[in-house]
Structures are given as C-alpha cells and as structure tokens.
Design an enzyme around this catalytic site. Structure first.
Site, PDB file in Angstrom:
ATOM      1  CB  SER A  71      11.371  -3.901   8.557  1.00  0.00           C
ATOM      2  OG  SER A  71      11.976  -5.137   8.828  1.00  0.00           O
TER       3      SER A  71
HETATM    4  N1  SAH Z   1      11.505  -8.211  12.286  1.00  0.00           N
HETATM    5  C1  SAH Z   1      12.508  -7.339  12.848  1.00  0.00           C
HETATM    6  C2  SAH Z   1      13.609  -6.929  11.869  1.00  0.00           C
HETATM    7  C3  SAH Z   1      14.467  -8.083  11.559  1.00  0.00           C
HETATM    8  S1  SAH Z   1      16.114  -7.742  11.038  1.00  0.00           S
HETATM    9  C4  SAH Z   1      11.890  -6.127  13.496  1.00  0.00           C
HETATM   10  O1  SAH Z   1      10.668  -5.982  13.492  1.00  0.00           O
HETATM   11  O2  SAH Z   1      12.638  -5.323  14.063  1.00  0.00           O
HETATM   12  C5  SAH Z   1      16.540  -9.421  10.686  1.00  0.00           C
HETATM   13  C6  SAH Z   1      16.820 -10.265  11.888  1.00  0.00           C
HETATM   14  O3  SAH Z   1      16.996 -11.598  11.429  1.00  0.00           O
HETATM   15  C7  SAH Z   1      18.105  -9.898  12.613  1.00  0.00           C
HETATM   16  O4  SAH Z   1      17.814  -9.574  13.939  1.00  0.00           O
HETATM   17  C8  SAH Z   1      18.958 -11.147  12.515  1.00  0.00           C
HETATM   18  O5  SAH Z   1      19.714 -11.419  13.695  1.00  0.00           O
HETATM   19  C9  SAH Z   1      17.926 -12.224  12.282  1.00  0.00           C
HETATM   20  N2  SAH Z   1      18.412 -13.447  11.624  1.00  0.00           N
HETATM   21  C10 SAH Z   1      19.236 -13.581  10.565  1.00  0.00           C
HETATM   22  N3  SAH Z   1      19.430 -14.886  10.282  1.00  0.00           N
HETATM   23  C11 SAH Z   1      18.708 -15.606  11.197  1.00  0.00           C
HETATM   24  C12 SAH Z   1      18.499 -16.989  11.443  1.00  0.00           C
HETATM   25  N4  SAH Z   1      19.062 -17.942  10.708  1.00  0.00           N
HETATM   26  N5  SAH Z   1      17.680 -17.341  12.459  1.00  0.00           N
HETATM   27  C13 SAH Z   1      17.088 -16.408  13.245  1.00  0.00           C
HETATM   28  N6  SAH Z   1      17.261 -15.083  13.065  1.00  0.00           N
HETATM   29  C14 SAH Z   1      18.058 -14.684  12.053  1.00  0.00           C
END
Ligand code: SAH
Length: 218
Positions: A65
């Site tokens: 993000s």
């Molecule tokens: N917080 C992160 C950015 C997240 S991007 C950072 O600091 O870099 C969103 C993430 O959510 C992705 O890695 C994706 O794999 C995960 N995601 C999506 N759906 C999900 C689910 N149902 N359970 C766990 N993770 C999930």
C-alpha cells in the site's frame, strides 16, 4: 556528512513530510513509520521507489500500500502498547511491521504462502519478534487468538466479514476498505460498543480484493 548519509536523511525527511501533508499527524505513528525502513519490503525493479508515497507491485500479483494510506489506517486504529492486533492481508509485511512497533502482539494472515514466508524472513531480519504470520483465508479471522483489540484489513470486501466483527473486542476498533474491487472503495472505521457497532467513513481508496480460499502457491 558524506553524500550517501545526507541523501538518506533527506529522503527520510521527504517521506515524513509527505505523510504529514496527507494527514498523518499522530506522533507515535510517525515515529513507527520513521523506524521501519520500507526498502526491504520491496524487491527488484521497484526497490528504488520505496520512499515515494506510492503503492508498488510485490510478488503474487499483489501490492504494497501507499505509505500515507498505511499511516492513515494505522492512525485510525488508535493502537495502545497493550493491544493485540489482527491484520488480514500480510502482503509485503510492511503494515504489520509498523503495527508491531505500536502494539504488544500482531497476528497477520495472507492467503499466499510465498508472501507469508518472505514477510517472516524480513521480520526475523529486523528482529520484530512480536509478529506471527500465518497462511490462511483471513476472512474467517483467527478464532484461537480472539478477541482482538484492533483489526485491520488491507484487501477490499463488499462488507466487513462477519467473523472479523465477531472477533473484535468490545471497545475495539476495526479499519478496512469496503466496496467492489473494480470501483470506488471507502475506508471505514468500525467501533464495537456495548450498544452495537458504530461506523465512520474515512476516505476513498483502491485496494486489491479480499478473495476466498488460499492462493495458487499454497
Ligand atoms: N498490508 C500489505 C498490503 C496488502 S495487499 C502490505 O503492507 O504490504 C493485500 C493482501 O491481501 C494480498 O497479499 C492478498 O494476498 C491478501 N488477501 C486477499 N484476500 C485474502 C484473504 N481472504 N485472506 C488473507 N489474505 C488475503
């Protein structure tokens, strides 16, 4: 001061300035973000842009993000040093690392095993010993560690997942983007009070979708 040190100091000042100018004003949050270098969380081609206020691509087709959004979400959580925090969407691990500076304990879940493994390696390298990273579908939360003082979701769902609302402590706060993945999403803050749930709408954002089940790599 030699050039490289000076460049680093200047980059850090610009990074913090960008955060402040976008509304991240809480000193504890700014200190945590100053303490965690975003560089190690971004690999390859885009690593040179780690200090810009931009979302960037990471492995498994996901994104780290934008720092100002990380700051605003963290600030909205109003974390105290005794809190147990759950993050859904480990991604690069950057958000979890910042949470770990502010909270007692952080659990972070991602559906991609590879992202969890890579994030764990960085947490170990940075000596962030109060984070546990888990591969699972985070929509169901983490019942065995519930309830949580704070919950943050960094992938967008149409509605706040029921199990996460259930696993939030009374007095607790959850911050998450809601809305369809290909249209406008809003960051919302949910407070759980004795009288029920209170919702606050923050700003519009764009996150990858919260998906069901595990990623193809695990
Ligand atoms: N917080 C992160 C950015 C997240 S991007 C950072 O600091 O870099 C969103 C993430 O959510 C992705 O890695 C994706 O794999 C995960 N995601 C999506 N759906 C999900 C689910 N149902 N359970 C766990 N993770 C999930």
């Amino acid at each position: 001061m030699n050039d490289e040190v000076e460049e680093g100091a200047q980059r850090k000042m610009q990074f913090l300035y960008a955060l402040r100018s976008k509304g991240v004003t809480d000193n504890r949050v700014l200190e945590a973000m100053e303490a965690v270098d975003r560089g190690p969380f971004i690999k390859g081609l885009f690593s040179e842009r780690a200090y810009e206020d931009m979302p960037l691509p990471i492995a498994c087709g996901q994104t780290i993000s934008q720092p100002s959004v990380v700051g605003l979400m963290t600030q909205a959580l109003e974390i105290s040093p005794r809190d147990k925090v759950l993050e859904i969407g480990t991604g690069s691990g950057y958000q979890a690392a910042i949470l770990s500076k502010l909270a007692r304990r952080v659990y972070t879940i991602d559906r991609h095993r590879r992202l969890v493994h890579e994030a764990r390696a960085i947490f170990a390298e940075l000596d962030l010993v109060n984070i546990t990273a888990i591969t699972a579908d985070g929509s169901f939360g983490l019942a065995e560690q519930a309830p949580f003082d704070r919950i943050i979701v960094t992938a967008a769902a149409e509605d706040p997942p029921g199990p996460l609302l259930a696993q939030l402590k009374e007095g607790g706060i959850m911050v998450l983007p809601v809305g369809q993945s290909d249209s406008v999403q809003h960051l919302i803050r949910v407070r759980k009070t004795a009288d029920g749930l209170e919702y606050d709408e923050m700003r519009s954002v764009r996150f990858v979708p919260l998906l069901e089940g595990l990623g193809k790599d695990g």
